[in-house]
Every structure is written in structure tokens, then in C-alpha cells.
Design a protein around this motif. Structure first.
Motif, PDB file in Angstrom:
ATOM      1  N   TYR A   1      -5.559 -14.488  22.537  1.00 37.88           N
ATOM      2  CA  TYR A   1      -6.526 -15.530  22.212  1.00 37.88           C
ATOM      3  C   TYR A   1      -6.334 -15.933  20.758  1.00 37.88           C
ATOM      4  O   TYR A   1      -6.433 -15.093  19.856  1.00 37.88           O
ATOM      5  N   LYS A   2      -6.055 -17.214  20.532  1.00 40.95           N
ATOM      6  CA  LYS A   2      -5.918 -17.783  19.183  1.00 40.95           C
ATOM      7  C   LYS A   2      -5.076 -16.906  18.255  1.00 40.95           C
ATOM      8  O   LYS A   2      -5.503 -16.518  17.176  1.00 40.95           O
ATOM      9  N   GLY A   3      -3.893 -16.565  18.684  1.00 43.51           N
ATOM     10  CA  GLY A   3      -2.978 -15.793  17.855  1.00 43.51           C
ATOM     11  C   GLY A   3      -3.262 -14.306  17.782  1.00 43.51           C
ATOM     12  O   GLY A   3      -2.548 -13.565  17.122  1.00 43.51           O
ATOM     13  N   MET A   4      -4.307 -13.842  18.449  1.00 36.82           N
ATOM     14  CA  MET A   4      -4.652 -12.423  18.450  1.00 36.82           C
ATOM     15  C   MET A   4      -4.249 -11.826  19.799  1.00 36.82           C
ATOM     16  O   MET A   4      -4.352 -12.484  20.825  1.00 36.82           O
ATOM     17  N   THR A   5      -3.795 -10.604  19.765  1.00 42.45           N
ATOM     18  CA  THR A   5      -3.431  -9.905  20.993  1.00 42.45           C
ATOM     19  C   THR A   5      -4.165  -8.574  21.047  1.00 42.45           C
ATOM     20  O   THR A   5      -4.171  -7.819  20.075  1.00 42.45           O
ATOM     21  N   ILE A   6      -4.800  -8.313  22.192  1.00 43.63           N
ATOM     22  CA  ILE A   6      -5.408  -7.012  22.442  1.00 43.63           C
ATOM     23  C   ILE A   6      -4.521  -6.328  23.476  1.00 43.63           C
ATOM     24  O   ILE A   6      -4.368  -6.808  24.597  1.00 43.63           O
ATOM     25  N   LEU A   7      -3.919  -5.233  23.059  1.00 38.26           N
ATOM     26  CA  LEU A   7      -2.987  -4.512  23.925  1.00 38.26           C
ATOM     27  C   LEU A   7      -3.735  -3.786  25.039  1.00 38.26           C
ATOM     28  O   LEU A   7      -4.909  -3.447  24.886  1.00 38.26           O
ATOM     29  N   PRO A   8      -3.058  -3.503  26.157  1.00 41.59           N
ATOM     30  CA  PRO A   8      -3.723  -2.755  27.228  1.00 41.59           C
ATOM     31  C   PRO A   8      -3.823  -1.270  26.885  1.00 41.59           C
ATOM     32  O   PRO A   8      -2.985  -0.729  26.166  1.00 41.59           O
ATOM     33  N   ARG A   9      -4.864  -0.645  27.397  1.00 39.79           N
ATOM     34  CA  ARG A   9      -5.052   0.796  27.220  1.00 39.79           C
ATOM     35  C   ARG A   9      -3.908   1.527  27.894  1.00 39.79           C
ATOM     36  O   ARG A   9      -3.497   1.196  29.001  1.00 39.79           O
ATOM     37  N   GLY A  10      -3.409   2.541  27.218  1.00 43.73           N
ATOM     38  CA  GLY A  10      -2.319   3.325  27.771  1.00 43.73           C
ATOM     39  C   GLY A  10      -2.795   4.311  28.822  1.00 43.73           C
ATOM     40  O   GLY A  10      -3.973   4.672  28.885  1.00 43.73           O
ATOM     41  N   SER A  11      -1.868   4.712  29.651  1.00 43.39           N
ATOM     42  CA  SER A  11      -2.168   5.723  30.661  1.00 43.39           C
ATOM     43  C   SER A  11      -0.945   6.597  30.849  1.00 43.39           C
ATOM     44  O   SER A  11       0.162   6.244  30.442  1.00 43.39           O
ATOM     45  N   ASP A  12      -1.151   7.729  31.471  1.00 46.41           N
ATOM     46  CA  ASP A  12      -0.063   8.672  31.722  1.00 46.41           C
ATOM     47  C   ASP A  12      -0.029   8.989  33.212  1.00 46.41           C
ATOM     48  O   ASP A  12      -0.840   9.772  33.704  1.00 46.41           O
ATOM     49  N   PRO A  13       0.896   8.356  33.943  1.00 45.08           N
ATOM     50  CA  PRO A  13       0.974   8.583  35.394  1.00 45.08           C
ATOM     51  C   PRO A  13       1.167  10.047  35.773  1.00 45.08           C
ATOM     52  O   PRO A  13       0.827  10.454  36.874  1.00 45.08           O
ATOM     53  N   GLU A  14       1.681  10.847  34.837  1.00 41.04           N
ATOM     54  CA  GLU A  14       1.868  12.280  35.109  1.00 41.04           C
ATOM     55  C   GLU A  14       0.527  12.992  35.348  1.00 41.04           C
ATOM     56  O   GLU A  14       0.485  14.041  35.956  1.00 41.04           O
ATOM     57  N   HIS A  15      -0.573  12.393  34.848  1.00 46.94           N
ATOM     58  CA  HIS A  15      -1.887  13.009  34.990  1.00 46.94           C
ATOM     59  C   HIS A  15      -2.664  12.523  36.213  1.00 46.94           C
ATOM     60  O   HIS A  15      -3.837  12.858  36.366  1.00 46.94           O
ATOM     61  N   ILE A  16      -2.032  11.723  37.059  1.00 45.05           N
ATOM     62  CA  ILE A  16      -2.676  11.322  38.313  1.00 45.05           C
ATOM     63  C   ILE A  16      -2.664  12.524  39.253  1.00 45.05           C
ATOM     64  O   ILE A  16      -1.622  13.141  39.463  1.00 45.05           O
ATOM     65  N   LYS A  17      -3.835  12.853  39.775  1.00 46.22           N
ATOM     66  CA  LYS A  17      -3.937  13.950  40.732  1.00 46.22           C
ATOM     67  C   LYS A  17      -4.038  13.352  42.126  1.00 46.22           C
ATOM     68  O   LYS A  17      -4.648  12.313  42.316  1.00 46.22           O
ATOM     69  N   MET A  18      -3.450  14.018  43.087  1.00 46.00           N
ATOM     70  CA  MET A  18      -3.518  13.583  44.473  1.00 46.00           C
ATOM     71  C   MET A  18      -4.487  14.487  45.233  1.00 46.00           C
ATOM     72  O   MET A  18      -4.427  15.706  45.109  1.00 46.00           O
ATOM     73  N   THR A  19      -5.396  13.874  45.996  1.00 48.00           N
ATOM     74  CA  THR A  19      -6.342  14.643  46.797  1.00 48.00           C
ATOM     75  C   THR A  19      -5.632  15.176  48.032  1.00 48.00           C
ATOM     76  O   THR A  19      -4.522  14.739  48.372  1.00 48.00           O
ATOM     77  N   LYS A  20      -6.296  16.072  48.735  1.00 47.61           N
ATOM     78  CA  LYS A  20      -5.701  16.611  49.973  1.00 47.61           C
ATOM     79  C   LYS A  20      -5.509  15.530  51.030  1.00 47.61           C
ATOM     80  O   LYS A  20      -4.682  15.662  51.918  1.00 47.61           O
TER      81      LYS A  20
ATOM     82  N   GLY B   1      -4.420  12.535  50.305  1.00 48.36           N
ATOM     83  CA  GLY B   1      -3.351  11.649  49.852  1.00 48.36           C
ATOM     84  C   GLY B   1      -3.808  10.478  48.992  1.00 48.36           C
ATOM     85  O   GLY B   1      -3.065   9.519  48.808  1.00 48.36           O
ATOM     86  N   PHE B   2      -5.030  10.559  48.445  1.00 52.28           N
ATOM     87  CA  PHE B   2      -5.530   9.502  47.570  1.00 52.28           C
ATOM     88  C   PHE B   2      -5.323   9.897  46.112  1.00 52.28           C
ATOM     89  O   PHE B   2      -5.373  11.079  45.761  1.00 52.28           O
ATOM     90  N   ALA B   3      -5.128   8.899  45.262  1.00 49.67           N
ATOM     91  CA  ALA B   3      -4.922   9.155  43.840  1.00 49.67           C
ATOM     92  C   ALA B   3      -6.256   9.262  43.117  1.00 49.67           C
ATOM     93  O   ALA B   3      -7.145   8.438  43.304  1.00 49.67           O
ATOM     94  N   ASP B   4      -6.388  10.285  42.276  1.00 49.82           N
ATOM     95  CA  ASP B   4      -7.531  10.448  41.379  1.00 49.82           C
ATOM     96  C   ASP B   4      -6.995  10.142  39.982  1.00 49.82           C
ATOM     97  O   ASP B   4      -6.225  10.917  39.425  1.00 49.82           O
ATOM     98  N   ILE B   5      -7.404   8.995  39.429  1.00 54.71           N
ATOM     99  CA  ILE B   5      -6.802   8.509  38.184  1.00 54.71           C
ATOM    100  C   ILE B   5      -7.633   8.781  36.936  1.00 54.71           C
ATOM    101  O   ILE B   5      -7.252   8.374  35.833  1.00 54.71           O
ATOM    102  N   VAL B   6      -8.747   9.489  37.072  1.00 53.84           N
ATOM    103  CA  VAL B   6      -9.656   9.698  35.941  1.00 53.84           C
ATOM    104  C   VAL B   6      -8.934  10.298  34.737  1.00 53.84           C
ATOM    105  O   VAL B   6      -9.103   9.842  33.612  1.00 53.84           O
ATOM    106  N   ASP B   7      -8.107  11.305  34.936  1.00 54.83           N
ATOM    107  CA  ASP B   7      -7.430  11.968  33.823  1.00 54.83           C
ATOM    108  C   ASP B   7      -6.157  11.256  33.370  1.00 54.83           C
ATOM    109  O   ASP B   7      -5.538  11.664  32.395  1.00 54.83           O
ATOM    110  N   ALA B   8      -5.777  10.188  34.054  1.00 55.99           N
ATOM    111  CA  ALA B   8      -4.544   9.487  33.707  1.00 55.99           C
ATOM    112  C   ALA B   8      -4.718   8.508  32.546  1.00 55.99           C
ATOM    113  O   ALA B   8      -3.747   8.110  31.909  1.00 55.99           O
ATOM    114  N   LEU B   9      -5.965   8.105  32.261  1.00 51.04           N
ATOM    115  CA  LEU B   9      -6.209   7.151  31.184  1.00 51.04           C
ATOM    116  C   LEU B   9      -6.231   7.871  29.841  1.00 51.04           C
ATOM    117  O   LEU B   9      -6.888   8.891  29.680  1.00 51.04           O
TER     118      LEU B   9
END
Length: 189
Positions: free
Chosen positions: A55-74, A76-84
Motif C-alpha cells: 500500500y502506497k510504497g509500503m510492504t507488510i511481509l507475511p508472518r513466517g511459519s515452519d512446516p516442520e512443526h505441523i502435527k498430524m492427528t491420528k 490424518g488432519f494437520a494441526d498448524i497451531v505450533d507451525a506459526l
């Protein structure tokens, strides 16, 4: 877009409701645009998530995440809380939306960090309502509770948490709170 929204209302400004990624977009708009009188953030973040905002010459970068911290439930769903990544540590601080610049009144439904930032910059404490035992997807009432959905950025089915009955009741209350907040700050018409 703001001009279009203002053309639809009689009052001095508009209100913005935003959920999840839409919440950080609403926060960004309220932080940079005039005439946004009230902003409701549902399950949002004070950080830009997903992709860079410009916006008007300013950039807000996206929040980083670490896919290595994605946990999989029994199941087969991803739990992403700890990945951010921690939003208050570098380099993630560059993802903070400058909410302290906003002139809007705020209602946060589950978001404490933005309130702390506003108060640290001398702004009035926003109204915050927390709903324990609910998941991420607080949507208008009487819609089905979303416990799992496909997340485009993760590329997997993601669990959103929450206990169904409590979450359903929170959706009803959140909708009432949202309407009362907009009536208060935008007028009853």
C-alpha cells in the motif's frame, strides 16, 4: 472499494467485519484508510498472514511459519497451531499490521495481542471477548461448526478446534456482539 461502501451508508463512515485472513485485511484497511469507524475482528491476527500486502510504497511481509512443526492427528488432519512463528520476535515483527495508526473503534473476538499494541500506543482499550473452548471458525450463527477444512496455504485438511456445543453458542453471542458494536459506533440506521 471504501468509496463504494460509503455510498451505501448514511453515516460518517463504515464498519468492517473480518474473519481469519479477512480480519488482518480489515485491520490493514483500518490502519491506513480514513472513514472506517468500527472494525470487528473474528479469530484474526494483528499480523499479515499468507502473502505480502502492498500500500502506497509500503510492504507488510507475511508472518513466517515452519512446516516442520505441523502435527498430524491420528485421523490424518494437520494441526498448524505450533507451525506459526512467534509474532513478537524478528523477523516476524515486520509482519505486524500498524494497528496503532487506526482511528477505528475495535471489537476483537479472541485477539489479545492487537489490544496490547493499541494500548502501548496510547489508544483506547478495545473491547475484547474471548470464547474458551471454541475453535478458529467463528462464523454467523446457525451455520454448521467447521471443525476441519482444506487450507490452501498448508495444502492439507486442517483442524480448527473447539467443542461443538460451546462453539455454536459462541457463534450466536458473537453475532449479537458484532451487531451491537456496529449499532453503537455507526448509528442505529
Amino acid at each position: 472499494m471504501l468509496r463504494f461502501l460509503k455510498s451505501l451508508v448514511k453515516g460518517p463512515g463504515v464498519g468492517l467485519p473480518g474473519f481469519s485472513k479477512g480480519a488482518d485485511l480489515c485491520l490493514s484497511m483500518a490502519s491506513h484508510l480514513k472513514d472506517i469507524m468500527a472494525t470487528v475482528i473474528l479469530s484474526g491476527s494483528v499480523l499479515n498472514v499468507g502473502s505480502a500486502l502492498h500500500y502506497k510504497g509500503m510492504t507488510i511481509l507475511p508472518r513466517g511459519s515452519d512446516p516442520e512443526h505441523i502435527k498430524m492427528t491420528k485421523d490424518g488432519f494437520a494441526d498448524i497451531v505450533d507451525a506459526l512463528n512467534n509474532p513478537l520476535e524478528e523477523p516476524n515483527r515486520r509482519s505486524l499490521i500498524p494497528v496503532e495508526k487506526a482511528e477505528s473503534c475495535f471489537l476483537f473476538l479472541v485477539a489479545n495481542e492487537a489490544a496490547k499494541l493499541l494500548q502501548a500506543h496510547g489508544k483506547k482499550k478495545p473491547k475484547i471477548i474471548c470464547y474458551p473452548e471454541t475453535g478458529h471458525c467463528i462464523v454467523p450463527p446457525y451455520l454448521p461448526v467447521c471443525l476441519v477444512s482444506f487450507h490452501t496455504l498448508v495444502g492439507k485438511l486442517v483442524i480448527w478446534g473447539g467443542e461443538v456445543r460451546v462453539h455454536s453458542m459462541a457463534q450466536i453471542d458473537a453475532w449479537k456482539q458484532l451487531q451491537a458494536f456496529f449499532h453503537k459506533h455507526l448509528g442505529n440506521d
